[in-house]
Design an enzyme around this catalytic site. Structure first.
Site, PDB file in Angstrom:
ATOM      1  N   GLY A 548      -3.587 -68.836  15.204  1.00 16.73           N
ATOM      2  CA  GLY A 548      -4.436 -67.974  14.443  1.00 16.73           C
ATOM      3  C   GLY A 548      -4.944 -66.689  14.623  1.00 16.73           C
ATOM      4  O   GLY A 548      -4.954 -66.057  15.876  1.00 16.73           O
ATOM      5  N   ASP A 666     -22.337 -67.085   8.070  1.00 16.54           N
ATOM      6  CA  ASP A 666     -20.770 -66.913   7.995  1.00 16.54           C
ATOM      7  C   ASP A 666     -20.213 -68.295   7.370  1.00 16.54           C
ATOM      8  O   ASP A 666     -19.134 -68.519   8.035  1.00 16.54           O
ATOM      9  CB  ASP A 666     -20.069 -66.208   9.071  1.00 16.54           C
ATOM     10  CG  ASP A 666     -18.731 -65.446   8.644  1.00 16.54           C
ATOM     11  OD1 ASP A 666     -17.992 -65.263   9.446  1.00 16.54           O
ATOM     12  OD2 ASP A 666     -18.651 -65.369   7.356  1.00 16.54           O
TER      13      ASP A 666
END
Length: 884
Positions: A548, A666
């Site tokens: 990632g 977030d």
């Protein structure tokens, strides 16, 4: 003789009388012959200041006599208006003439007389004005450092403020250029302009004006950038005009603007003039149904425009050639950007399509001017809000560019006018973070409060600590002497010591620590890995082990010496950008233990590295199972509900179960990770904030991910737990619809998932936007309860949103309804299901998630709060995820 003598005399009289009557008639006809506004061919004779009479108008020439400008306005002497001025002194200066070098090319000559005199203040002084009609008012301040035998105005340092707003903080003139500061602020019964010289300094002002503003020139809402959410409540925010540009034309002076505004030419800001062509039009129309009048902008703005030069577009080798304007700004503020358009180049409607970008972010994906404006040569404007977090290099870049695949007309783009206005910040200031009362509203304000009471706090902490020792001493074990040290039973240790590194010989050595955590290393922060250990685990950070990439850096999969598989998040090497997130992540996760929150194994802070080590989450980010990854197994509706419930439990624990309430800030599907049993865990705490329990919010710069941002947080810069609730509401619709939260390529009403889904929900047709892969498997009651929860999360104001506990209850109820419906005989016609498809018709089986635990409170240590360090941790950032 006598009669002959009188006849010529009467003729003279009659002739004189006729001549006078003729002159009078000509004057009257001339006065009546001015074209009415709607019939005027050009803007010049129409856009005169006398078309709008402000409710309040104070024009003051400071330190000198009355001045009349060529636009008809009269600036009176502040000596004559002494009732408005409160000061203990009368220090004035003036000069004549002022050198031409003091003025810019865009300074109207009519305003030059306002800089020839000044009033000087050596102590706090104030102008006070009555307000007849509450609302928005212009404040224009004129500054030029004139010569004075005693005071050098170039060295003056002072603050200017109103009753509510700080206009200038420690302002000084660093050169000999004239300065015009223009603000748009709210006023009620009165409006004061206060000048506060800094210690051992003084203040001055050359001229000022206060005027009421018509309501139609400022909308209460604007689109956020990138396009998506709508920002409301702009009428409550103060504005400072930074730039007001007339594209393709010359300076527009106050004489030719209804509201006495100055519009400067755009050439100094055009970054690609060789590809720009100025064009002119005429007979501009205003449509009242679009709330367009000459008060918004005069015809002269819309009569000129910059468009793409066809030759330049044909010759350029760059397919995304755009017209661009760059302007320097203060990147600590958010900005309202108004763009003026008028299609004066097309021969027919619907020929001109183009896109609008601000700082590289999509503003409008496909703008058809004639559709928005209603006709050709018709004035139109649109407003955007650019948050401070989207500003880099202290600049705003506005671009318009063609749509390459447009089927009608030649590729082109135009812009007629541009206004860039700074928005007041959390301190109601346009210059710094101090309020009018001198209070600091910056990010360290909470630290200052702590320092102010540190002595008292330390005293209470010492008393509490001694009390704990006394209690534990009485309960000490009988064999306590055999223990290696008394701290093992006397002092509370957070977490299991068995998992912490004993290799402390190198911790305080010569290694370079980037964040400083190594030098204050504590067992509570988890295992401190050496860089060599992590290099061995990842084959020296081999690119083949990358799983990632996020805003912080790359995420690698690695295997430790004991065979444990881990996810290793490595910060961008040599970057100072992620230190705060690195430290926050460690500090937050070291204090949190919950089944549905990621657990931190440890970190590495060696040789300027910032590396975090988590357990490896086998099934990765939630988003990958919704869309974007073709090789991922489709999650059933029940699985999606269980994952949402798990994430809601984690957020509920953050808000209510932690020692101090924590706001994640977030929340999104890429920060919800799934283990091998599809159990959800909330990750990525780099932006998290501890909630201010006494205030109910945290004042902070806006950060997060577009599409998920709470509009109230964006607007007020006040973070609350309900900001997480809003973001989670977006997640719920993302789960239901299986599409990105922002899709710039779609029509404008579909770009934002939140807005699009809410439109369908209001129509009572939300079943029409359900992910087709699961549409036939959802119980009607389950869908209704789920969408009700999502809709309540997206309420405009936080006070109207539910708590995470309430959201969790509704999701669990939705799951119960789904499970109850699944018990219906499969052979019966499932008329209570949405759609025509049925689950598992393909016969494929998917991993079954672990059954979620029964509902518990956020602080239930027996269930969700116990996690063994070193077992499993996720990789918070997935590939192809938009960085923060």
């Amino acid at each position: 003789m006598g009669g002959g003598h009188h006849r010529p005399t009467r003729a003279v009289y009659v002739s004189s009388l006729l001549f006078c009557l003729l002159l009078l008639k000509e004057s009257f006809v001339s006065a009546q012959s001015v074209d009415p506004p709607d019939m005027a061919p050009t803007a010049s004779p129409v856009s005169s200041p006398d078309l709008y009479q402000p409710s309040d108008s104070y024009l003051i020439n400071c330190g000198s006599s009355e001045v009349k400008l060529d636009d008809g306005r009269i600036f009176k002497s502040d000596t004559e208006m002494s009732s408005h001025l409160s000061t203990n002194e009368d220090v004035q200066t003036k000069t004549d003439p002022i050198p031409d070098s003091a003025f810019t090319n865009s300074t109207p000559s009519s305003l030059m007389d306002l800089y020839k005199a000044a009033r000087i203040f050596t102590s706090d002084s104030k102008y006070l004005f009555s307000v007849s009609v509450p609302g928005k008012h212009w404040i224009r301040l004129y500054f030029y450092p004139l010569r004075h035998e005693k005071y050098d105005l170039k060295t003056a340092i002072f603050t200017v403020q109103t009753d509510k707003y700080v206009l200038l903080q420690d302002f000084s003139m660093d050169d000999s250029k004239v300065v015009l500061k223009e603000y748009l602020v709210n006023a009620t019964q009165h409006l004061s302009i206060v000048f506060k010289p800094k210690k051992d300094s003084f203040a001055f002002i050359n001229a000022l004006e206060i005027e009421g503003v018509p309501d139609e020139i400022l909308s209460d809402s604007a689109s956020s950038v990138p396009q998506g959410n709508t920002i409301n409540g702009l009428s409550n925010i103060g504005l400072e005009v930074e730039y007001r540009l007339n594209m393709g034309g010359q300076t527009i002076t106050p004489k030719n603007d209804t509201l006495a505004r100055t519009w400067a030419p755009d050439e100094p800001y055009n970054t690609f003039p060789q590809g720009t062509e100025a064009v002119r039009g005429k007979n501009i129309k205003y449509r009242p149904e679009n709330k367009m009048t000459r008060l918004v902008a005069p015809e002269m703005v819309y009569e000129t425009a910059d468009r793409m030069m066809s030759e330049a577009y044909a010759q350029t080798t760059v397919p995304n050639f755009n017209l661009s304007w760059a302007m320097s700004v203060d990147e600590t503020f958010s900005y309202l950007i108004r763009m003026h358009f008028c299609d004066i180049v097309s021969k027919a409607k619907n020929e001109l399509y183009f896109s609008v970008y601000i700082n590289g972010l999509m503003g409008i994906s496909r703008l058809d001017l004639t559709e928005k404006a209603g006709d050709l040569a018709t004035a139109y404007y649109t407003d955007f809000v650019l948050n401070a977090s989207s500003i880099t290099n202290d600049s705003i870049v506005v671009q318009v560019g063609p749509i390459a695949d447009s089927n009608s007309g030649k590729p082109n783009a135009i812009l007629n006018g541009l206004e860039v206005m700074k928005m007041s910040n959390i301190a109601d200031s346009f210059d710094g973070l101090y309020t009018v009362d001198g209070l600091y509203k910056g990010p360290e304000s909470s630290n200052l409060k702590i320092l102010a009471i540190s002595g008292l706090a330390l005293a209470f902490m010492a008393m509490f600590f001694l009390g704990v020792i006394c209690v534990r001493w009485k309960k000490r074990p009988q064999d306590w002497q055999k223990k290696k040290n008394f701290s093992s039973w006397l002092l509370p240790i957070h977490g299991s010591k068995a998992n912490y590194s004993s290799k402390k010989s190198s911790i305080f050595g010569s290694r370079k620590s980037k964040s400083g955590l190594s030098s204050v290393y504590s067992h509570d922060l988890g295992k401190l890995f050496t860089l060599n250990e992590l290099q061995n685990a990842t084959q020296t950070f081999n690119e083949n082990t990358v799983i990632g990439v996020g805003g912080f850096g790359k995420v690698f999969v690695g295997t430790l010496e004991d065979g444990t598989k881990v996810a290793i998040k490595r910060g961008n090497h040599g970057s100072e950008q992620g230190i705060n997130e690195f430290e926050t992540e460690i500090e937050m996760l070291s204090k949190l233990r919950h089944r549905h929150l990621v657990s931190l194994i440890g970190f590495c802070d060696e040789d300027s590295e910032m590396i975090l080590v988590y357990e490896y989450m086998a099934n990765g980010p939630f988003r990958d199972h919704l869309y974007g990854r073709a090789n991922k197994t489709t999650l059933t509706w029940k699985q999606r509900l269980e994952i949402c419930i798990g994430a809601a439990r984690g957020l509920h624990y953050l808000h209510t179960g932690a020692t101090q309430g924590i706001i994640h800030r977030d929340v999104k599907t890429t920060n919800i990770l799934l283990d091998e049993n599809f159990v959800a865990k909330v990750s990525d705490f780099g932006l998290s904030k501890a909630a201010a329990m006494d205030q109910g919010h945290v004042s902070t710069a806006v950060k997060g991910s577009f599409g998920y941002l709470d509009p109230e947080y964006f607007r007020r810069q006040q973070l609350t737990e309900k900001s997480d609730v809003y973001s989670f509401g977006v997640v719920l619709f993302e789960v239901l619809c299986a599409r990105p939260v922002i899709c710039p390529g779609l029509p404008r009403d579909q770009v934002s998932l939140a807005d699009w889904a809410m439109q369908w929900h209001k129509k009572g047709m939300v079943d029409q936007i359900v992910d087709p892969k699961i549409a036939g498997t959802i119980c009607e009651g389950s869908l209704k309860k789920f969408t009700e929860a999502a809709e309540k999360c997206l309420a405009e104001y936080g006070v109207d949103r539910p708590s995470m506990g309430d959201v969790l209850w509704n999701l669990e109820y939705s799951l119960q309804l789904q499970e109850a419906s699944s018990q219906i005989d499969e052979s019966e016609d499932n008329t209570n299901f949405i759609g025509l498809e049925k689950r598992n018709e393909t016969g494929e089986s998917s991993p079954s998630p672990a059954e979620p635990p029964t509902t518990t409170t956020a602080t239930d240590e027996s269930d969700d709060s116990n996690v063994t360090l070193g077992s499993q941790v996720p990789f918070p950032d997935a590939a192809n995820v938009q960085g923060r």
